[in-house]
Design an enzyme around this catalytic site. Structure first.
Site, PDB file in Angstrom:
ATOM      1  CB  SER A  72      -0.850   0.001   1.279  1.00 60.08           C
ATOM      2  OG  SER A  72      -1.414   1.285   1.515  1.00 60.08           O
ATOM      3  CE1 TYR A 129      -4.111  -2.180   5.051  1.00 59.95           C
ATOM      4  CE2 TYR A 129      -3.120  -0.047   4.552  1.00 59.95           C
ATOM      5  CZ  TYR A 129      -3.765  -1.200   4.137  1.00 59.95           C
ATOM      6  OH  TYR A 129      -4.050  -1.376   2.807  1.00 59.95           O
TER       7      TYR A 129
HETATM    8  P1  NAD Z   1     -11.846  -5.904   0.600  1.00 64.27           P
HETATM    9  O1  NAD Z   1     -12.145  -5.776   2.051  1.00 64.27           O
HETATM   10  O2  NAD Z   1     -12.792  -5.377  -0.401  1.00 64.27           O
HETATM   11  O3  NAD Z   1     -11.520  -7.421   0.251  1.00 64.27           O
HETATM   12  C1  NAD Z   1     -10.658  -8.164   1.058  1.00 64.27           C
HETATM   13  C2  NAD Z   1     -10.986  -9.637   0.932  1.00 64.27           C
HETATM   14  O4  NAD Z   1     -10.064 -10.361   1.766  1.00 64.27           O
HETATM   15  C3  NAD Z   1     -12.390  -9.984   1.438  1.00 64.27           C
HETATM   16  O5  NAD Z   1     -13.035 -10.838   0.506  1.00 64.27           O
HETATM   17  C4  NAD Z   1     -12.154 -10.684   2.758  1.00 64.27           C
HETATM   18  O6  NAD Z   1     -13.155 -11.660   3.067  1.00 64.27           O
HETATM   19  C5  NAD Z   1     -10.786 -11.321   2.502  1.00 64.27           C
HETATM   20  N1  NAD Z   1     -10.067 -11.627   3.736  1.00 64.27           N
HETATM   21  C6  NAD Z   1      -9.874 -10.826   4.809  1.00 64.27           C
HETATM   22  N2  NAD Z   1      -9.200 -11.492   5.767  1.00 64.27           N
HETATM   23  C7  NAD Z   1      -8.954 -12.731   5.291  1.00 64.27           C
HETATM   24  C8  NAD Z   1      -8.301 -13.869   5.798  1.00 64.27           C
HETATM   25  N3  NAD Z   1      -7.781 -13.897   7.044  1.00 64.27           N
HETATM   26  N4  NAD Z   1      -8.192 -14.969   5.023  1.00 64.27           N
HETATM   27  C9  NAD Z   1      -8.739 -14.978   3.777  1.00 64.27           C
HETATM   28  N5  NAD Z   1      -9.401 -13.949   3.251  1.00 64.27           N
HETATM   29  C10 NAD Z   1      -9.497 -12.827   3.997  1.00 64.27           C
HETATM   30  O7  NAD Z   1     -10.394  -5.188   0.445  1.00 64.27           O
HETATM   31  P2  NAD Z   1      -9.644  -4.651  -0.858  1.00 64.27           P
HETATM   32  O8  NAD Z   1      -9.816  -3.191  -0.904  1.00 64.27           O
HETATM   33  O9  NAD Z   1      -9.972  -5.466  -2.037  1.00 64.27           O
HETATM   34  O10 NAD Z   1      -8.137  -4.905  -0.391  1.00 64.27           O
HETATM   35  C11 NAD Z   1      -7.376  -5.971  -0.895  1.00 64.27           C
HETATM   36  C12 NAD Z   1      -5.929  -5.722  -0.528  1.00 64.27           C
HETATM   37  O11 NAD Z   1      -5.532  -4.447  -1.028  1.00 64.27           O
HETATM   38  C13 NAD Z   1      -5.671  -5.679   0.981  1.00 64.27           C
HETATM   39  O12 NAD Z   1      -4.417  -6.288   1.242  1.00 64.27           O
HETATM   40  C14 NAD Z   1      -5.595  -4.196   1.275  1.00 64.27           C
HETATM   41  O13 NAD Z   1      -4.788  -3.919   2.384  1.00 64.27           O
HETATM   42  C15 NAD Z   1      -4.951  -3.689  -0.003  1.00 64.27           C
HETATM   43  N6  NAD Z   1      -5.165  -2.282  -0.279  1.00 64.27           N
HETATM   44  C16 NAD Z   1      -6.423  -1.774  -0.354  1.00 64.27           C
HETATM   45  C17 NAD Z   1      -6.583  -0.426  -0.605  1.00 64.27           C
HETATM   46  C18 NAD Z   1      -7.949   0.208  -0.685  1.00 64.27           C
HETATM   47  O14 NAD Z   1      -8.029   1.451  -0.557  1.00 64.27           O
HETATM   48  N7  NAD Z   1      -9.019  -0.533  -0.920  1.00 64.27           N
HETATM   49  C19 NAD Z   1      -5.456   0.422  -0.763  1.00 64.27           C
HETATM   50  C20 NAD Z   1      -4.185  -0.148  -0.686  1.00 64.27           C
HETATM   51  C21 NAD Z   1      -4.049  -1.509  -0.440  1.00 64.27           C
END
Ligand code: NAD
Length: 261
Positions: free
Chosen positions: A151, A166
């Site tokens: 991130s 985080y």
């Molecule tokens: P999201 O919450 O929409 O999706 C995350 C998915 O991961 C969900 O389906 C959830 O059920 C699953 N999950 C959570 N914990 C889990 C576990 N212990 N085992 C298996 N599955 C699990 O999130 P997103 O926005 O798609 O984020 C995905 C990745 O991108 C994450 O690593 C997040 O930190 C990173 N990220 C997101 C953003 C943002 O702004 N959305 C920005 C930078 C990085």
């Protein structure tokens, strides 16, 4: 230029297999769909069984091949069993999108060690467990590609709201990516990461509800907007593709210029 390099076929993933963790929603769902549309056979790992199934049904409705696995990435036995089962089914594991992640956004002085640990377990230990489980197949086959999800919060100190567990884990993912890339380079396993800005998924819904936060993010971003899922999917596909076959150990910001300032 060798005759085998065909730019038009760089994003053709037919014959490849991929595991996408956290593939039940958001970025993971988008990547799983895109890889399947590009021809890959995809395993969707998610601790939410319904979400994993729904992603696979979407992929199948688009003519792709995908299988749901109910996996908590913090549970080594579940990860190992699912990786083995997918490998038994498709014969090889070529790509791991190490994407599952959580955040507990709380002021540091009020963050319990239990909540700190919860974030470490998913965002760092989960990434390690899944990378190692995939590499147990990739190293002997002498090929593979892992893309971890860091991130911009792993490359900066944040500032808009407190999010210390985080930020710490995402920073660790950046260096884990470098270290694994070096360790597995001799086995031709590439390890890279992406570092997205705020992406419009459920993950940041509570933030989007905060007054003026979107405007402040836009003002801090040269391209003046948040990312959509597909803004992140393209760069991930690039890192998995042969176009990136000389890239390993790299973290690619997908941030509209946020870190360039
Ligand atoms: P999201 O919450 O929409 O999706 C995350 C998915 O991961 C969900 O389906 C959830 O059920 C699953 N999950 C959570 N914990 C889990 C576990 N212990 N085992 C298996 N599955 C699990 O999130 P997103 O926005 O798609 O984020 C995905 C990745 O991108 C994450 O690593 C997040 O930190 C990173 N990220 C997101 C953003 C943002 O702004 N959305 C920005 C930078 C990085």
């Amino acid at each position: 230029m060798t005759a085998s390099f065909q730019p038009a076929r760089v994003f053709d993933f037919h014959g490849k297999t991929a595991v996408v963790t956290g593939g039940g929603n958001g970025i993971g769902q988008g990547v799983a769909q895109a890889l399947a549309l590009a021809g890959a056979k995809v395993a969707v790992f998610d601790h939410d069984a319904q979400a994993a199934k729904a992603t696979c049904e979407r992929i199948q409705a688009q003519g792709g091949e995908a299988w749901p696995y109910t996996v908590d990435v913090t549970q080594e036995a579940q990860v190992t069993a699912a990786m083995q089962s997918f490998h038994d089914h498709v014969g090889h594991i070529d790509i791991l999108i190490n994407n599952a992640g959580i955040a507990i956004r709380r002021a540091t002085l009020e963050l319990s060690v239990a909540d700190w640990q919860k974030v470490l377990d998913v965002n760092l230990t989960g990434v390690f467990i899944c990378a190692r489980a995939a590499a147990r197949f990739m190293v002997p086959q002498q090929s593979g590609c892992i893309v971890n999800t860091a991130s911009i919060m792993g490359l900066s100190g944040g500032g808009l709201y407190p999010n210390i567990s985080y930020q710490s884990t995402k920073g660790a993912v950046v260096n884990l990516t470098r270290a694994l890339a070096v360790e597995w380079a001799s086995a031709k396993v590439r390890v890279n990461a992406i570092a997205p800005t705020w992406v419009r998924t459920d993950f940041i819904k509570p933030l989007l509800a905060q007054e003026n936060l979107v405007q402040r993010i836009e003002a801090m971003t040269p391209l003046a907007r948040l990312a959509d899922t597909e803004d992140v999917v393209g760069p991930i596909l690039f890192l998995c593709s042969d176009a990136a076959k000389m890239i390993t150990g790299h973290t690619l910001p997908v941030d509209g210029g946020f870190l360039a300032q």
